[in-house]
Design a protein around this motif. Structure first.
Motif, PDB file in Angstrom:
ATOM      1  N   SER A 176      60.595  17.915  34.857  1.00 57.48           N
ATOM      2  CA  SER A 176      61.720  17.403  35.643  1.00 57.48           C
ATOM      3  C   SER A 176      63.028  17.958  35.086  1.00 57.48           C
ATOM      4  CB  SER A 176      61.748  15.871  35.613  1.00 57.48           C
ATOM      5  OG  SER A 176      62.060  15.409  34.316  1.00 57.48           O
ATOM      6  N   PRO A 177      64.077  17.936  35.907  1.00 58.49           N
ATOM      7  CA  PRO A 177      65.367  18.396  35.383  1.00 58.49           C
ATOM      8  C   PRO A 177      65.851  17.452  34.280  1.00 58.49           C
ATOM      9  CG  PRO A 177      65.516  17.854  37.739  1.00 58.49           C
ATOM     10  CD  PRO A 177      64.142  17.512  37.283  1.00 58.49           C
ATOM     11  N   GLY A 178      66.637  17.955  33.392  1.00 56.10           N
ATOM     12  CA  GLY A 178      67.175  17.125  32.326  1.00 56.10           C
ATOM     13  C   GLY A 178      66.652  17.540  30.972  1.00 56.10           C
ATOM     14  N   ARG A 179      67.164  16.874  29.942  1.00 61.61           N
ATOM     15  CA  ARG A 179      66.863  17.269  28.566  1.00 61.61           C
ATOM     16  C   ARG A 179      65.579  16.669  28.032  1.00 61.61           C
ATOM     17  NH1 ARG A 179      72.257  15.607  25.695  1.00 61.61           N
ATOM     18  NH2 ARG A 179      70.784  13.950  25.339  1.00 61.61           N
ATOM     19  N   SER A 180      65.181  15.509  28.518  1.00 59.54           N
ATOM     20  CA  SER A 180      64.045  14.806  27.943  1.00 59.54           C
ATOM     21  C   SER A 180      62.731  15.363  28.479  1.00 59.54           C
ATOM     22  CB  SER A 180      64.159  13.321  28.265  1.00 59.54           C
ATOM     23  OG  SER A 180      63.458  12.552  27.356  1.00 59.54           O
ATOM     24  N   GLN A 181      61.832  15.760  27.585  1.00 59.52           N
ATOM     25  CA  GLN A 181      60.564  16.386  27.982  1.00 59.52           C
ATOM     26  C   GLN A 181      59.419  15.782  27.184  1.00 59.52           C
ATOM     27  OE1 GLN A 181      60.853  20.635  27.712  1.00 59.52           O
ATOM     28  NE2 GLN A 181      62.479  20.727  29.214  1.00 59.52           N
ATOM     29  N   HIS A 182      58.634  14.931  27.852  1.00 64.29           N
ATOM     30  CA  HIS A 182      57.547  14.227  27.188  1.00 64.29           C
ATOM     31  C   HIS A 182      56.247  14.461  27.944  1.00 64.29           C
ATOM     32  CE1 HIS A 182      60.358  12.063  24.574  1.00 64.29           C
ATOM     33  NE2 HIS A 182      61.155  12.083  25.626  1.00 64.29           N
ATOM     34  N   PRO A 183      55.371  15.355  27.466  1.00 68.41           N
ATOM     35  CA  PRO A 183      54.111  15.645  28.158  1.00 68.41           C
ATOM     36  C   PRO A 183      53.155  14.453  28.137  1.00 68.41           C
ATOM     37  CG  PRO A 183      54.598  17.342  26.514  1.00 68.41           C
ATOM     38  CD  PRO A 183      55.558  16.224  26.305  1.00 68.41           C
ATOM     39  N   VAL A 184      52.559  14.176  29.290  1.00 64.41           N
ATOM     40  CA  VAL A 184      51.533  13.137  29.409  1.00 64.41           C
ATOM     41  C   VAL A 184      50.199  13.752  29.005  1.00 64.41           C
ATOM     42  CG1 VAL A 184      50.259  11.725  31.071  1.00 64.41           C
ATOM     43  CG2 VAL A 184      52.756  11.868  31.196  1.00 64.41           C
ATOM     44  N   PHE A 185      49.416  12.999  28.203  1.00 63.69           N
ATOM     45  CA  PHE A 185      48.129  13.534  27.760  1.00 63.69           C
ATOM     46  C   PHE A 185      46.975  12.558  27.957  1.00 63.69           C
ATOM     47  CE2 PHE A 185      49.989  11.466  24.110  1.00 63.69           C
ATOM     48  CZ  PHE A 185      48.925  10.762  23.557  1.00 63.69           C
ATOM     49  N   GLY A 186      47.234  11.409  28.537  1.00 63.71           N
ATOM     50  CA  GLY A 186      46.145  10.456  28.732  1.00 63.71           C
ATOM     51  C   GLY A 186      46.552   9.314  29.632  1.00 63.71           C
ATOM     52  N   LYS A 187      45.600   8.421  29.882  1.00 60.30           N
ATOM     53  CA  LYS A 187      45.859   7.266  30.739  1.00 60.30           C
ATOM     54  C   LYS A 187      45.020   6.080  30.264  1.00 60.30           C
ATOM     55  CE  LYS A 187      46.024   5.645  35.408  1.00 60.30           C
ATOM     56  NZ  LYS A 187      46.348   5.967  36.742  1.00 60.30           N
ATOM     57  N   VAL A 188      45.627   4.911  30.313  1.00 60.04           N
ATOM     58  CA  VAL A 188      44.909   3.680  29.987  1.00 60.04           C
ATOM     59  C   VAL A 188      43.946   3.404  31.136  1.00 60.04           C
ATOM     60  CG1 VAL A 188      45.148   1.192  29.635  1.00 60.04           C
ATOM     61  CG2 VAL A 188      46.864   2.764  28.693  1.00 60.04           C
ATOM     62  N   VAL A 189      42.683   3.215  30.821  1.00 51.48           N
ATOM     63  CA  VAL A 189      41.682   2.978  31.870  1.00 51.48           C
ATOM     64  C   VAL A 189      41.186   1.540  31.877  1.00 51.48           C
ATOM     65  CG1 VAL A 189      40.944   5.383  32.013  1.00 51.48           C
ATOM     66  CG2 VAL A 189      39.796   3.838  30.417  1.00 51.48           C
ATOM     67  N   GLN A 190      41.514   0.795  30.841  1.00 50.58           N
ATOM     68  CA  GLN A 190      41.099  -0.600  30.787  1.00 50.58           C
ATOM     69  C   GLN A 190      42.102  -1.358  29.920  1.00 50.58           C
ATOM     70  OE1 GLN A 190      37.177  -1.092  29.193  1.00 50.58           O
ATOM     71  NE2 GLN A 190      37.042  -3.233  29.784  1.00 50.58           N
ATOM     72  N   GLY A 191      42.477  -2.562  30.323  1.00 46.39           N
ATOM     73  CA  GLY A 191      43.363  -3.391  29.529  1.00 46.39           C
ATOM     74  C   GLY A 191      44.843  -3.156  29.735  1.00 46.39           C
ATOM     75  N   TYR A 192      45.208  -2.494  30.833  1.00 51.79           N
ATOM     76  CA  TYR A 192      46.631  -2.223  31.088  1.00 51.79           C
ATOM     77  C   TYR A 192      47.430  -3.518  31.189  1.00 51.79           C
ATOM     78  CZ  TYR A 192      50.909  -0.631  33.298  1.00 51.79           C
ATOM     79  OH  TYR A 192      52.229  -0.401  33.587  1.00 51.79           O
ATOM     80  N   ASP A 193      46.836  -4.575  31.727  1.00 44.01           N
ATOM     81  CA  ASP A 193      47.538  -5.854  31.848  1.00 44.01           C
ATOM     82  C   ASP A 193      47.978  -6.364  30.470  1.00 44.01           C
ATOM     83  OD1 ASP A 193      44.757  -6.142  31.331  1.00 44.01           O
ATOM     84  OD2 ASP A 193      44.855  -8.260  31.858  1.00 44.01           O
ATOM     85  N   LEU A 194      47.165  -6.148  29.451  1.00 45.18           N
ATOM     86  CA  LEU A 194      47.521  -6.551  28.101  1.00 45.18           C
ATOM     87  C   LEU A 194      48.718  -5.741  27.592  1.00 45.18           C
ATOM     88  CD1 LEU A 194      47.034  -8.127  25.492  1.00 45.18           C
ATOM     89  CD2 LEU A 194      45.357  -6.376  24.872  1.00 45.18           C
ATOM     90  N   ILE A 195      48.745  -4.463  27.893  1.00 41.29           N
ATOM     91  CA  ILE A 195      49.864  -3.604  27.474  1.00 41.29           C
ATOM     92  C   ILE A 195      51.158  -4.085  28.100  1.00 41.29           C
ATOM     93  CG2 ILE A 195      50.809  -1.262  27.655  1.00 41.29           C
ATOM     94  CD1 ILE A 195      47.802  -0.357  27.378  1.00 41.29           C
ATOM     95  N   VAL A 196      51.114  -4.438  29.370  1.00 46.20           N
ATOM     96  CA  VAL A 196      52.309  -4.959  30.043  1.00 46.20           C
ATOM     97  C   VAL A 196      52.760  -6.258  29.366  1.00 46.20           C
ATOM     98  CG1 VAL A 196      53.219  -5.898  32.199  1.00 46.20           C
ATOM     99  CG2 VAL A 196      51.819  -3.823  32.231  1.00 46.20           C
ATOM    100  N   ARG A 197      51.816  -7.128  29.036  1.00 45.62           N
ATOM    101  CA  ARG A 197      52.171  -8.388  28.352  1.00 45.62           C
ATOM    102  C   ARG A 197      52.824  -8.099  26.997  1.00 45.62           C
ATOM    103  NH1 ARG A 197      46.704 -10.878  28.984  1.00 45.62           N
ATOM    104  NH2 ARG A 197      46.943 -11.408  26.791  1.00 45.62           N
ATOM    105  N   ILE A 198      52.275  -7.147  26.260  1.00 45.39           N
ATOM    106  CA  ILE A 198      52.859  -6.785  24.962  1.00 45.39           C
ATOM    107  C   ILE A 198      54.276  -6.260  25.149  1.00 45.39           C
ATOM    108  CG2 ILE A 198      52.723  -5.135  23.039  1.00 45.39           C
ATOM    109  CD1 ILE A 198      49.646  -5.408  23.237  1.00 45.39           C
ATOM    110  N   SER A 199      54.514  -5.497  26.194  1.00 47.13           N
ATOM    111  CA  SER A 199      55.846  -4.918  26.427  1.00 47.13           C
ATOM    112  C   SER A 199      56.902  -5.988  26.713  1.00 47.13           C
ATOM    113  CB  SER A 199      55.801  -3.907  27.570  1.00 47.13           C
ATOM    114  OG  SER A 199      55.747  -4.558  28.829  1.00 47.13           O
ATOM    115  N   LYS A 200      56.467  -7.206  27.014  1.00 44.75           N
ATOM    116  CA  LYS A 200      57.397  -8.283  27.378  1.00 44.75           C
ATOM    117  C   LYS A 200      57.590  -9.323  26.280  1.00 44.75           C
ATOM    118  CE  LYS A 200      56.470  -7.720  32.272  1.00 44.75           C
ATOM    119  NZ  LYS A 200      55.946  -8.324  33.493  1.00 44.75           N
ATOM    120  N   VAL A 201      56.994  -9.122  25.090  1.00 48.81           N
ATOM    121  CA  VAL A 201      57.159 -10.119  24.030  1.00 48.81           C
ATOM    122  C   VAL A 201      58.593 -10.097  23.516  1.00 48.81           C
ATOM    123  CG1 VAL A 201      54.726  -9.992  23.320  1.00 48.81           C
ATOM    124  CG2 VAL A 201      56.449  -8.626  22.117  1.00 48.81           C
TER     125      VAL A 201
END
Length: 111
Positions: A67-92
């Protein structure tokens, strides 16, 4: 450490860290920083990763390496199970970017 080597789990190739201790971007498929994806933490510049990654819990297309801009972070994987837990952790509740109560990972499976 600068000049050290490690073995890529994906290819078995030995990779040497750059003079400043960073590593080259290994996975440069055009995958967007969408919710549930794992992305390489870096300084925002190409080939500036280290040993950290982050999990996107929102649509962060502005972080895509293509994408345009300075920030460049390549994606290398995906959560396939337990994403709901990750969202909960992000809100503590946090203070100074740290959870008020420790969060302990008891097990993780990488495939």
């Amino acid at each position: 450490p600068p000049g050290s080597t490690f073995v890529s789990l994906a290819t078995g190739e030995s990779i040497r860290r750059n003079a400043d201790g960073t590593i080259p971007d290994e996975h440069t498929a055009r995958i967007s920083n969408a919710p549930g994806t794992l992305s390489m933490a870096n300084t925002g510049r190409k080939d500036s990763g280290g040993s950290q990654f982050f999990i996107n819990v929102g649509q962060n297309a502005f972080l895509d390496w293509f994408s345009p801009g300075r920030s460049q972070h390549p994606v290398f994987g995906k959560v396939v199970q337990g994403y709901d837990l990750i969202v909960r952790i992000s809100k503590v509740p946090t203070q100074a970017d740290r959870p008020l109560e420790p969060i302990t990972v008891q097990s993780i499976v990488i495939t």
